[in-house]
Design a protein around this motif. Sequence first.
Motif, PDB file in Angstrom:
ATOM      1  N   ASN A   1      10.624  30.729  37.593  1.00 33.18           N
ATOM      2  CA  ASN A   1      10.277  32.102  37.204  1.00 33.18           C
ATOM      3  C   ASN A   1       8.934  32.215  36.489  1.00 33.18           C
ATOM      4  OD1 ASN A   1      12.654  32.884  38.304  1.00 33.18           O
ATOM      5  ND2 ASN A   1      13.715  33.301  36.393  1.00 33.18           N
ATOM      6  N   HIS A   2       8.197  31.109  36.370  1.00 38.42           N
ATOM      7  CA  HIS A   2       6.869  31.162  35.752  1.00 38.42           C
ATOM      8  C   HIS A   2       5.849  30.477  36.654  1.00 38.42           C
ATOM      9  CE1 HIS A   2       9.572  31.375  32.108  1.00 38.42           C
ATOM     10  NE2 HIS A   2       8.779  32.420  31.909  1.00 38.42           N
TER      11      HIS A   2
ATOM     12  N   GLY B   1      22.287  26.866  42.703  1.00 40.23           N
ATOM     13  CA  GLY B   1      20.885  26.987  43.061  1.00 40.23           C
ATOM     14  C   GLY B   1      19.946  26.340  42.072  1.00 40.23           C
ATOM     15  N   LEU B   2      20.482  25.833  40.932  1.00 43.40           N
ATOM     16  CA  LEU B   2      19.624  25.362  39.847  1.00 43.40           C
ATOM     17  C   LEU B   2      20.172  24.069  39.263  1.00 43.40           C
ATOM     18  CD1 LEU B   2      19.482  28.731  37.894  1.00 43.40           C
ATOM     19  CD2 LEU B   2      17.716  27.901  39.445  1.00 43.40           C
ATOM     20  N   LEU B   3      19.261  23.288  38.660  1.00 44.15           N
ATOM     21  CA  LEU B   3      19.714  22.243  37.753  1.00 44.15           C
ATOM     22  C   LEU B   3      20.371  22.908  36.556  1.00 44.15           C
ATOM     23  CD1 LEU B   3      16.673  19.766  37.699  1.00 44.15           C
ATOM     24  CD2 LEU B   3      18.816  19.537  38.972  1.00 44.15           C
ATOM     25  N   GLN B   4      21.401  22.294  36.028  1.00 44.44           N
ATOM     26  CA  GLN B   4      22.161  22.891  34.945  1.00 44.44           C
ATOM     27  C   GLN B   4      22.119  21.971  33.734  1.00 44.44           C
ATOM     28  OE1 GLN B   4      25.345  25.101  37.972  1.00 44.44           O
ATOM     29  NE2 GLN B   4      26.000  23.333  36.797  1.00 44.44           N
ATOM     30  N   GLY B   5      21.812  22.553  32.575  1.00 43.51           N
ATOM     31  CA  GLY B   5      21.749  21.748  31.363  1.00 43.51           C
ATOM     32  C   GLY B   5      21.420  22.584  30.158  1.00 43.51           C
ATOM     33  N   THR B   6      21.298  21.922  29.003  1.00 41.13           N
ATOM     34  CA  THR B   6      21.010  22.605  27.747  1.00 41.13           C
ATOM     35  C   THR B   6      19.850  21.928  27.043  1.00 41.13           C
ATOM     36  OG1 THR B   6      22.659  21.253  26.605  1.00 41.13           O
ATOM     37  CG2 THR B   6      23.389  23.379  27.458  1.00 41.13           C
ATOM     38  N   ASN B   7      19.322  22.608  26.070  1.00 45.73           N
ATOM     39  CA  ASN B   7      18.134  22.160  25.352  1.00 45.73           C
ATOM     40  C   ASN B   7      18.360  20.801  24.673  1.00 45.73           C
ATOM     41  OD1 ASN B   7      15.521  22.444  24.057  1.00 45.73           O
ATOM     42  ND2 ASN B   7      16.670  22.842  22.166  1.00 45.73           N
ATOM     43  N   GLY B   8      17.442  19.849  24.920  1.00 41.46           N
ATOM     44  CA  GLY B   8      17.431  18.586  24.211  1.00 41.46           C
ATOM     45  C   GLY B   8      18.552  17.640  24.548  1.00 41.46           C
ATOM     46  N   THR B   9      19.208  17.800  25.693  1.00 47.38           N
ATOM     47  CA  THR B   9      20.313  16.908  26.072  1.00 47.38           C
ATOM     48  C   THR B   9      20.113  16.422  27.495  1.00 47.38           C
ATOM     49  OG1 THR B   9      21.682  18.709  26.936  1.00 47.38           O
ATOM     50  CG2 THR B   9      21.921  18.178  24.603  1.00 47.38           C
ATOM     51  N   TRP B  10      20.774  15.306  27.810  1.00 54.58           N
ATOM     52  CA  TRP B  10      20.853  14.836  29.188  1.00 54.58           C
ATOM     53  C   TRP B  10      21.992  15.565  29.885  1.00 54.58           C
ATOM     54  CZ3 TRP B  10      17.390  12.020  31.679  1.00 54.58           C
ATOM     55  CH2 TRP B  10      16.481  11.256  30.929  1.00 54.58           C
ATOM     56  N   SER B  11      21.801  15.895  31.149  1.00 51.54           N
ATOM     57  CA  SER B  11      22.844  16.573  31.914  1.00 51.54           C
ATOM     58  C   SER B  11      22.812  16.085  33.351  1.00 51.54           C
ATOM     59  CB  SER B  11      22.664  18.089  31.887  1.00 51.54           C
ATOM     60  OG  SER B  11      21.421  18.455  32.465  1.00 51.54           O
ATOM     61  N   GLU B  12      23.948  16.183  34.006  1.00 50.16           N
ATOM     62  CA  GLU B  12      24.068  15.799  35.411  1.00 50.16           C
ATOM     63  C   GLU B  12      24.565  17.003  36.210  1.00 50.16           C
ATOM     64  OE1 GLU B  12      26.702  12.484  35.314  1.00 50.16           O
ATOM     65  OE2 GLU B  12      25.127  11.063  34.696  1.00 50.16           O
TER      66      GLU B  12
ATOM     67  N   ILE C   1      24.595  35.308  36.259  1.00 46.12           N
ATOM     68  CA  ILE C   1      24.799  36.351  35.238  1.00 46.12           C
ATOM     69  C   ILE C   1      23.480  36.840  34.661  1.00 46.12           C
ATOM     70  CG2 ILE C   1      27.102  35.517  34.655  1.00 46.12           C
ATOM     71  CD1 ILE C   1      25.931  34.191  32.197  1.00 46.12           C
ATOM     72  N   GLY C   2      22.396  36.563  35.376  1.00 46.73           N
ATOM     73  CA  GLY C   2      21.085  37.049  34.947  1.00 46.73           C
ATOM     74  C   GLY C   2      19.975  36.048  35.114  1.00 46.73           C
ATOM     75  N   GLN C   3      20.299  34.829  35.597  1.00 43.34           N
ATOM     76  CA  GLN C   3      19.266  33.811  35.739  1.00 43.34           C
ATOM     77  C   GLN C   3      18.392  34.024  36.973  1.00 43.34           C
ATOM     78  OE1 GLN C   3      22.607  33.450  35.661  1.00 43.34           O
ATOM     79  NE2 GLN C   3      23.187  31.423  34.936  1.00 43.34           N
ATOM     80  N   GLY C   4      18.937  34.678  37.989  1.00 44.74           N
ATOM     81  CA  GLY C   4      18.223  34.834  39.243  1.00 44.74           C
ATOM     82  C   GLY C   4      18.723  33.884  40.313  1.00 44.74           C
TER      83      GLY C   4
ATOM     84  N   ALA D   1      22.456  30.602  29.931  1.00 51.24           N
ATOM     85  CA  ALA D   1      22.444  31.975  30.442  1.00 51.24           C
ATOM     86  C   ALA D   1      21.807  32.960  29.476  1.00 51.24           C
ATOM     87  CB  ALA D   1      23.865  32.411  30.774  1.00 51.24           C
ATOM     88  N   PHE D   2      21.857  32.662  28.167  1.00 50.67           N
ATOM     89  CA  PHE D   2      21.342  33.646  27.209  1.00 50.67           C
ATOM     90  C   PHE D   2      19.833  33.840  27.330  1.00 50.67           C
ATOM     91  CE2 PHE D   2      21.225  29.619  24.781  1.00 50.67           C
ATOM     92  CZ  PHE D   2      19.901  29.603  24.341  1.00 50.67           C
ATOM     93  N   HIS D   3      19.152  32.940  28.040  1.00 51.61           N
ATOM     94  CA  HIS D   3      17.711  33.120  28.239  1.00 51.61           C
ATOM     95  C   HIS D   3      17.399  34.266  29.201  1.00 51.61           C
ATOM     96  CE1 HIS D   3      16.468  29.577  26.027  1.00 51.61           C
ATOM     97  NE2 HIS D   3      17.278  28.791  26.743  1.00 51.61           N
ATOM     98  N   GLY D   4      18.407  34.697  29.969  1.00 51.85           N
ATOM     99  CA  GLY D   4      18.132  35.702  30.993  1.00 51.85           C
ATOM    100  C   GLY D   4      17.180  35.145  32.032  1.00 51.85           C
ATOM    101  N   THR D   5      16.344  35.998  32.584  1.00 49.91           N
ATOM    102  CA  THR D   5      15.412  35.552  33.625  1.00 49.91           C
ATOM    103  C   THR D   5      14.247  34.761  33.067  1.00 49.91           C
ATOM    104  OG1 THR D   5      14.241  37.670  33.496  1.00 49.91           O
ATOM    105  CG2 THR D   5      15.972  37.462  35.161  1.00 49.91           C
TER     106      THR D   5
END
Length: 567
Positions: free
Chosen positions: A159-160, A123-134, A232-235, A102-106
């Motif tokens: 968003n890009h 609405g989105l895939l959920q995960g963190t930098n450099g890790t596997w997530s489900e 919380i700000g991701q869109g 979330a800290f990345h914002g949009t």
Amino acid sequence: MNMKYSLSLGIALVFQTPYVFAAATETNTVDNQDGTFTYTQKINKDSTSPHYVAPSGYGFNYYSHSGQDYGWQHSFSEASNPLVKIQSATLLIRGFDIDSEAFHGTSGEYDGISVDGNDLNPGLLQGTNGTWSETPFDVPTSYILDDGLMDVFLDIDMNHNYVWWKTTLDYSLLTITYAITANDAPYTPTLNGSPQGCATANNDFVVDVSNSDNADPDGDAVSYEYRWFVDIGQGEVVDDEVAGKTDHTGNTVLSSEVNAGETWRVQVIATDSNGLVSDPAFFTWMLGENDSDCDGINDNNDDYPNDDKRASNNYSVESTLAYEDLWPDKGDYDLNDLVITNRFNVIKDANGLVKQIDLTGSIQARGATLASGFAIAFSGTTSANVESINMAINGQSEAVTAEAGHSSELVVAVLKNTHSATNDSLTYSFFNTQSGDERSVIPVTMSLIFVEPVNPLAIGNAPFNPFIYRVSDRGREVHLPNYAPTALANTGFFKTGADNTEVGGETYMTPAGHPWALEISTSWLHPMESVDIIQAYPAIQDWAESRKARGATWYSTPVSGKCWKCN
């Protein structure tokens, strides 16, 4: 992982997972020995058509970026069996390096997942930098049972539109638990959320199921599962615990968990005593950022911060309207048969459309023997679009409706009879037009509210189209010069008497350009009774006969003794 540096290496990046992939699409059905079955289908890089056709250079097991979106298809052959009833259906997608924190914002990496063209929740895939997530997604049963096919689509880095964030997927796993039974699934819940409409960070969010008394077609007992999401700000919304909130499982989120600018959504699924599930139902709350009514206008710039139908006041300059009632004849031409000031407030919504028009004015004078009404015509709308009209004359409210007989404009009678509004003296037969008659002006207010907001270009500018009409002869209308008559006007008076009105050309003027009605952009001292306005204000003649080209301030040079209070 942000890939802008890796791209500069000029090499193709193929990500290898740290374990062995399944050889191909895996499809299995397990008999749970309790009358239910669990169906699983895994799709990965080795899957083939029709489940997956690998794009060139991206897709499963490749780092892929914006512009390299791709899809795949899950299938469920038992969907054609009418006795199949689904107890649960989930889609679990395993991915690597999904920077949705979330800290990345949009500006973060937000990868959307849709099925058959419908966005899923979260609405989105959920995960963190450099890790596997489900990321688990609840799949509505109707998406599966309609044709047994689920077309899944991955929209990478939504968003890009250039290469920035990249991710890779390991697999997509569909899991369906079902029974073969004649029993029917419960009805989709009908939700009532509180608060309704715009919410603020001071509100607790509560959702209730209104059809709980008739929740299942078979009369089975039903329970409800609540899953909460928040943006919380991701869109896009994500699971509340992923966004750093409490993992809510009940029907309430307390205001202590809520912040301005967030969007909250609850998903409710009904499950009956046989384990069959309904399609999910949703209720969403949107909280404005310093925008209490969520109309898109910051409270600091909103004249109505708690009203989403209104946003700005737009006041006109106070002006004076003056009329001669003997049209098409000039009569005594004193233009004091009705003198009324006006100031309008055109109230617009957040889109700049007109929701309400308020009039504040006062009757200054009435120098007429004949009774007149005073009305305003509004183009660009009709009586069918009127929510309400509130009127008050001298502080006394009056019942008002739009005048009938107008199909292409709205006409409102502000004063139905100028005599009854001003006839309060036994000494003077007129009102403030004779020597010694200096009574207090009579306040007039009107508030006109539209059902649907009106385009301001269509409705025009204040004072719109104000006119008087003969009470005993409604068709005898007197308008400002070059304004149009209404549908009820008797055009048979045109070009009679002193009038030179030409339909489509000049209206309500003599051949010399003298009008029967005036708008003066200030307060004004009107002529005394039976004093020709040219005697009281000689400069008006050149102004009128030059068609307003000269003498614009004619009203500032009265002749002493010829007008009311200008001795």
